[in-house]
Design an enzyme around this catalytic site. Structure first.
Site, short mmCIF file in Angstrom:
data_model
loop_
_atom_site.label_atom_id
_atom_site.label_comp_id
_atom_site.label_asym_id
_atom_site.label_seq_id
_atom_site.Cartn_x
_atom_site.Cartn_y
_atom_site.Cartn_z
N LYS A 149 -7.52 7.83 -19.08
CA LYS A 149 -7.81 8.38 -20.40
C LYS A 149 -6.58 8.31 -21.32
CE LYS A 149 -11.69 8.82 -18.47
NZ LYS A 149 -11.85 9.67 -17.34
N TYR A 177 -15.71 18.11 -15.09
CA TYR A 177 -16.18 16.73 -15.13
C TYR A 177 -17.20 16.55 -14.00
CZ TYR A 177 -16.21 11.75 -14.17
OH TYR A 177 -16.63 10.47 -13.90
N ARG A 224 0.86 -1.20 0.00
CA ARG A 224 0.00 0.00 0.00
C ARG A 224 0.89 1.24 0.00
NH1 ARG A 224 -1.46 1.51 4.62
NH2 ARG A 224 -2.32 -0.45 5.34
N ASP A 240 -6.58 20.06 -13.72
CA ASP A 240 -6.90 18.72 -14.22
C ASP A 240 -6.48 18.72 -15.69
OD1 ASP A 240 -8.12 16.54 -15.41
OD2 ASP A 240 -9.92 16.64 -14.18
C1 LIG Z 1 -11.58 15.52 -16.92
C2 LIG Z 1 -11.74 14.36 -15.98
N1 LIG Z 1 -11.21 14.43 -14.75
C3 LIG Z 1 -11.34 13.42 -13.86
C4 LIG Z 1 -12.02 12.27 -14.17
C5 LIG Z 1 -12.16 11.17 -13.16
O1 LIG Z 1 -11.27 10.12 -13.46
P1 LIG Z 1 -11.54 8.58 -13.16
O2 LIG Z 1 -12.72 8.16 -13.97
O3 LIG Z 1 -10.25 7.93 -13.56
O4 LIG Z 1 -11.81 8.46 -11.70
C6 LIG Z 1 -12.59 12.14 -15.45
C7 LIG Z 1 -13.34 10.92 -15.82
O5 LIG Z 1 -14.05 10.87 -16.78
C8 LIG Z 1 -12.44 13.23 -16.38
O6 LIG Z 1 -12.98 13.16 -17.61
#
Ligand SMILES: Cc1ncc(COP(=O)(O)O)c(C=O)c1O
Length: 379
Positions: free
Chosen positions: A195, A98, A46, A170
């Protein structure tokens, strides 16, 4: 080292035991100690795992940062960042986010006493008047999901820095190939590694990259204390995915530009949101801040008819209808009912996200097949 060389080599050495060029999957939960506390730097998985360490170092190099930390998902990374704050602390976030990021802020951390303000940060002047002594963080996405709005990272950093407010970006939509927020003044870069970094729709993972030692230590503590770690097999898959990130991103950008141009001249399409189009409101900023325009775009059909939007989404044969983005295969998403369903409808509409918006993650297939699919589906 240039980007492609870093993607393949940074932080990666041949395996010390065998010379294996690919980092092994250290599928272990614990590490044997010679005597209590005497070990080779690894105690329990961990806390640390060698496959994860290599990936973290590679990601840090790609984002021009000092520390990389990987999480079990993008939201696991967001959760860790939000745990840096205390009840009463204020966070300003852009209002085009998001849906899951909005949800964890409002439905989880607001309950624990953090305070959130959501505002359109595509105009940095909107920050004026919102900052108080309690403001501790500004959170942005750029380009935003799903409207592809651009936020000027350097301009926001110029406002947050004098107040010692942490600026978090992000960087999921751009990937480090197209944009490095730390170089533009951000304090923390966050990724849904799920992604473009993973790139093959086979892993869920998150990451944070930053320079500040003290915050990195706090985040490492939070990770070990709360436990949102990725498994070694997933770390291996992402390390493998990253080796082609630069090549994939080039093709994503090329294909998305052609799809955007095709949609823009289509008589049944009313609006195309793609930063590569000169008509896009953030085009000049995208040219300044990014090294390409990315593989994501959204569009609306004339007439704003919901049944027509649904018919188009159901008619695709190459684009698959699904959540997520950034994989080699083209995806189509209906943000209002899928990725952004957790944002209340009035809030969504106020921020410009119509029920009829269709989002495309343009993959790296042959462009002729993608255009033909759009032609067939839209009619
Ligand atoms: C721009 C963005 N940030 C964060 C996330 C969250 O990521 P995760 O799905 O890997 O938890 C997403 C998921 O679609 C996203 O599109």
């Amino acid at each position: 080292m240039k980007f492609g060389t870093k993607a393949i080599h940074a932080g990666i050495e041949p395996d010390p035991t065998t010379g294996a060029i690919m980092t092994p999957i250290y599928q272990t939960s614990t590490y044997v100690q010679e005597s209590p506390g005497k070990h080779k730097g690894y105690e329990y998985a961990r806390t640390q795992n060698p496959t994860r360490t290599v990936l973290q170092n590679n990601l840090a190099a790609l984002e021009n940062g000092k520390h990389g930390i990987c999480y079990s998902s993008g939201l696991g990374a967001t959760d860790a960042i939000l745990k840096l704050f205390r009840p009463g602390d204020e966070i300003i976030a852009s209002n085009d986010l998001y849906g899951g990021t909005y949800r964890i802020m409002v439905r989880v951390f607001q309950e624990f006493g953090l305070k959130f303000k959501f505002v359109d940060l595509s105009n940095p002047a909107n920050l004026d008047g919102l900052i108080t002594p309690a403001t501790k963080m500004v959170w942005i996405e750029t380009p935003t999901n799903p409207l592809l709005r651009l936020v000027d990272i350097a301009a926001i950093a110029a406002i947050t820095k004098p107040h010692k407010i942490k600026l978090v970006v992000d960087n999921t939509f751009a990937s480090p190939y197209l944009q490095n927020p730390l170089d533009l003044g951000a304090d923390i870069v966050m990724h849904s590694v799920t992604k473009y970094l993973g790139g093959h729709s086979d892993t869920v993972m998150g990451a944070i990259v930053l320079n500040d030692d003290e915050t990195a230590q706090k985040l490492a503590f939070i990770q070990n204390a709360c436990g949102a770690v990725p498994g070694p097999q997933d770390c291996f898959l992402v390390l493998r995915g990253i080796k082609t990130l630069h090549i994939r991103m080039q093709r994503h950008c090329e294909n998305a530009m052609k799809v955007a141009q095709y949609l823009q001249q289509h008589p049944k399409v009313s609006q195309v949101y793609y930063p590569g189009l000169e008509s896009h409101i953030g085009h000049e900023l995208a040219k300044k801040q990014m090294r390409g325009f990315g593989g994501m775009l959204s569009f609306e059909l004339k007439g704003d008819s919901m049944p027509e939007a649904v018919r188009v989404m159901e008619s695709f044969e190459v684009f698959s209808l699904g959540e997520s983005l950034g994989g080699v295969e083209s995806l189509c998403t209906h943000p209002a009912s899928m990725t952004h369903a957790s944002i209340p409808k009035e809030e969504r509409i106020k921020n410009g996200l119509k029920d009829t918006l269709i989002r495309l993650s343009v993959g790296i297939e042959d462009i002729e097949d993608l255009i033909q699919d759009l032609e067939r589906a839209i009619g």
